[in-house]
Design an enzyme around this catalytic site. Sequence first.
Site, PDB file in Angstrom:
ATOM      1  N   TYR A  11     -49.005 -16.605   5.754  1.00 42.67           N
ATOM      2  CA  TYR A  11     -48.654 -17.553   4.693  1.00 42.67           C
ATOM      3  C   TYR A  11     -47.144 -17.550   4.424  1.00 42.67           C
ATOM      4  O   TYR A  11     -46.462 -18.577   4.528  1.00 42.67           O
ATOM      5  CB  TYR A  11     -49.449 -17.166   3.446  1.00 42.67           C
ATOM      6  CG  TYR A  11     -49.167 -17.922   2.175  1.00 42.67           C
ATOM      7  CD1 TYR A  11     -49.001 -19.302   2.159  1.00 42.67           C
ATOM      8  CD2 TYR A  11     -49.109 -17.232   0.962  1.00 42.67           C
ATOM      9  CE1 TYR A  11     -48.775 -19.985   0.975  1.00 42.67           C
ATOM     10  CE2 TYR A  11     -48.893 -17.900  -0.230  1.00 42.67           C
ATOM     11  CZ  TYR A  11     -48.714 -19.278  -0.228  1.00 42.67           C
ATOM     12  OH  TYR A  11     -48.500 -19.944  -1.403  1.00 42.67           O
ATOM     13  N   THR A 110     -43.398  -4.953  -2.282  1.00 46.07           N
ATOM     14  CA  THR A 110     -44.189  -5.446  -3.412  1.00 46.07           C
ATOM     15  C   THR A 110     -43.740  -4.855  -4.736  1.00 46.07           C
ATOM     16  O   THR A 110     -43.452  -3.653  -4.831  1.00 46.07           O
ATOM     17  CB  THR A 110     -45.677  -5.134  -3.210  1.00 46.07           C
ATOM     18  OG1 THR A 110     -46.405  -5.462  -4.400  1.00 46.07           O
ATOM     19  CG2 THR A 110     -45.918  -3.668  -2.901  1.00 46.07           C
ATOM     20  N   TYR A 134     -52.290   0.356  -1.289  1.00 47.91           N
ATOM     21  CA  TYR A 134     -51.428  -0.711  -0.780  1.00 47.91           C
ATOM     22  C   TYR A 134     -49.989  -0.491  -1.230  1.00 47.91           C
ATOM     23  O   TYR A 134     -49.053  -0.483  -0.423  1.00 47.91           O
ATOM     24  CB  TYR A 134     -51.930  -2.077  -1.251  1.00 47.91           C
ATOM     25  CG  TYR A 134     -50.910  -3.183  -1.078  1.00 47.91           C
ATOM     26  CD1 TYR A 134     -50.404  -3.500   0.179  1.00 47.91           C
ATOM     27  CD2 TYR A 134     -50.431  -3.894  -2.185  1.00 47.91           C
ATOM     28  CE1 TYR A 134     -49.455  -4.510   0.336  1.00 47.91           C
ATOM     29  CE2 TYR A 134     -49.494  -4.895  -2.029  1.00 47.91           C
ATOM     30  CZ  TYR A 134     -49.002  -5.195  -0.772  1.00 47.91           C
ATOM     31  OH  TYR A 134     -48.059  -6.180  -0.613  1.00 47.91           O
ATOM     32  N   LYS A 138     -46.588   0.685   1.027  1.00 49.43           N
ATOM     33  CA  LYS A 138     -45.341  -0.067   1.051  1.00 49.43           C
ATOM     34  C   LYS A 138     -44.167   0.812   0.621  1.00 49.43           C
ATOM     35  O   LYS A 138     -43.053   0.706   1.166  1.00 49.43           O
ATOM     36  CB  LYS A 138     -45.449  -1.289   0.139  1.00 49.43           C
ATOM     37  CG  LYS A 138     -46.261  -2.432   0.718  1.00 49.43           C
ATOM     38  CD  LYS A 138     -45.524  -3.086   1.880  1.00 49.43           C
ATOM     39  CE  LYS A 138     -46.106  -4.424   2.251  1.00 49.43           C
ATOM     40  NZ  LYS A 138     -45.337  -5.096   3.328  1.00 49.43           N
ATOM     41  N   ASN A 163     -46.401 -12.353  -7.121  1.00 51.07           N
ATOM     42  CA  ASN A 163     -47.440 -13.329  -6.771  1.00 51.07           C
ATOM     43  C   ASN A 163     -46.840 -14.583  -6.157  1.00 51.07           C
ATOM     44  O   ASN A 163     -46.377 -15.468  -6.867  1.00 51.07           O
ATOM     45  CB  ASN A 163     -48.256 -13.701  -8.014  1.00 51.07           C
ATOM     46  CG  ASN A 163     -48.972 -12.507  -8.610  1.00 51.07           C
ATOM     47  OD1 ASN A 163     -50.042 -12.137  -8.165  1.00 51.07           O
ATOM     48  ND2 ASN A 163     -48.351 -11.886  -9.599  1.00 51.07           N
ATOM     49  N   LEU A 175     -55.738 -17.045  -7.661  1.00 55.79           N
ATOM     50  CA  LEU A 175     -56.085 -17.782  -8.878  1.00 55.79           C
ATOM     51  C   LEU A 175     -55.788 -19.280  -8.784  1.00 55.79           C
ATOM     52  O   LEU A 175     -56.637 -20.098  -9.144  1.00 55.79           O
ATOM     53  CB  LEU A 175     -55.360 -17.179 -10.079  1.00 55.79           C
ATOM     54  CG  LEU A 175     -55.590 -17.898 -11.422  1.00 55.79           C
ATOM     55  CD1 LEU A 175     -57.073 -17.918 -11.778  1.00 55.79           C
ATOM     56  CD2 LEU A 175     -54.764 -17.252 -12.516  1.00 55.79           C
ATOM     57  N   ARG A 199     -48.954 -12.809 -15.287  1.00 57.16           N
ATOM     58  CA  ARG A 199     -48.345 -12.493 -13.999  1.00 57.16           C
ATOM     59  C   ARG A 199     -47.129 -13.397 -13.776  1.00 57.16           C
ATOM     60  O   ARG A 199     -46.958 -14.433 -14.416  1.00 57.16           O
ATOM     61  CB  ARG A 199     -49.349 -12.675 -12.849  1.00 57.16           C
ATOM     62  CG  ARG A 199     -50.485 -11.662 -12.859  1.00 57.16           C
ATOM     63  CD  ARG A 199     -49.989 -10.268 -12.560  1.00 57.16           C
ATOM     64  NE  ARG A 199     -51.078  -9.284 -12.539  1.00 57.16           N
ATOM     65  CZ  ARG A 199     -51.436  -8.544 -13.576  1.00 57.16           C
ATOM     66  NH1 ARG A 199     -50.819  -8.706 -14.750  1.00 57.16           N
ATOM     67  NH2 ARG A 199     -52.398  -7.655 -13.464  1.00 57.16           N
TER      68      ARG A 199
END
Length: 305
Positions: A11, A110, A134, A138, A163, A175, A199
């Site tokens: 993506y 992240t 996760y 990272k 996000n 979402l 968020r």
Amino acid sequence: MRVLVTGANGYLGRAVVAALETAGHEPIAMVHTAESSMHTATRVADVLDEGGLRQALDGVDAVCHLAGLTRTRKSAVEPLRYFRVNAGGTITLLAAIAAAEVPRIVFASTGSIYGTPERQPMTEDLPDAPQHPYAASKLAAELAIHAQAATGNLSAVILRLLNVAGGVDPDPTRLVPRALAAARDRSALEINGDGSTVRDYLHIADAAAAFVACVDNMPRLGKPTRYNIGSGHGTSILDVVAAVERVTGHHIRLVHRPPASEPAALISDPAKAIAELSWYPTHSDIEYIVRDTWHNLERPESRYR
């Protein structure tokens, strides 16, 4: 500049490849299988195969490293796999980079590494407190990059993102796509708790632009730099739902599930990146993100093959 993009078929990877090309660079898409459909120069390699990586790095000036596993909940079930790919893959890539004498790397990390700090928005001086495998994997990758940069042979930038949304989002579990699907299909949208969880939503074009800005403004050898990349604004679940209703003109019926064990708010402070990279999140208003995702959702030809 010739820039190898690992995870180029993902993506964010596709957006970074396109942004580099638009900016006048020569992106090279590193993909996992030859069947991946890309519209640019492509090299096939696996982040755990140092020999294959060395071939993929031939003639490259810089690397944008996006390849990795990203599912937070799945990482709790398969922690060793996440460490093997995210941390081990980065270490293997660093070894190949050293052998190929490539002097620059931009790493996609992240903001979840900060954990659940009380102070919001989150700045780069916060302590690291990863709360799931996760994020921990990272962070391990970041530490390896820092250590390699300290040898004086590598210029490194680490981008901590939250996000990413908008564009052609292939993940129906996120979402914004879920809310848009509920509006389109007139179905109920399940949410956790009362919808007040906040968020930071960053448009994918802004995320990709940050990688280009880093390639254009790499720090000197031996001095790795970290930036938080986000919109700087908090958006609740109910805010997203309201934006979807405005854009689509359809009411969304909510089904409230028990609250999830998750931070009440995670907002990134991108002030350092804005000041040092001549970068700004120009497309990250939630209504723009929703409208853009809706437009692409309604265009079947835009979906990934």
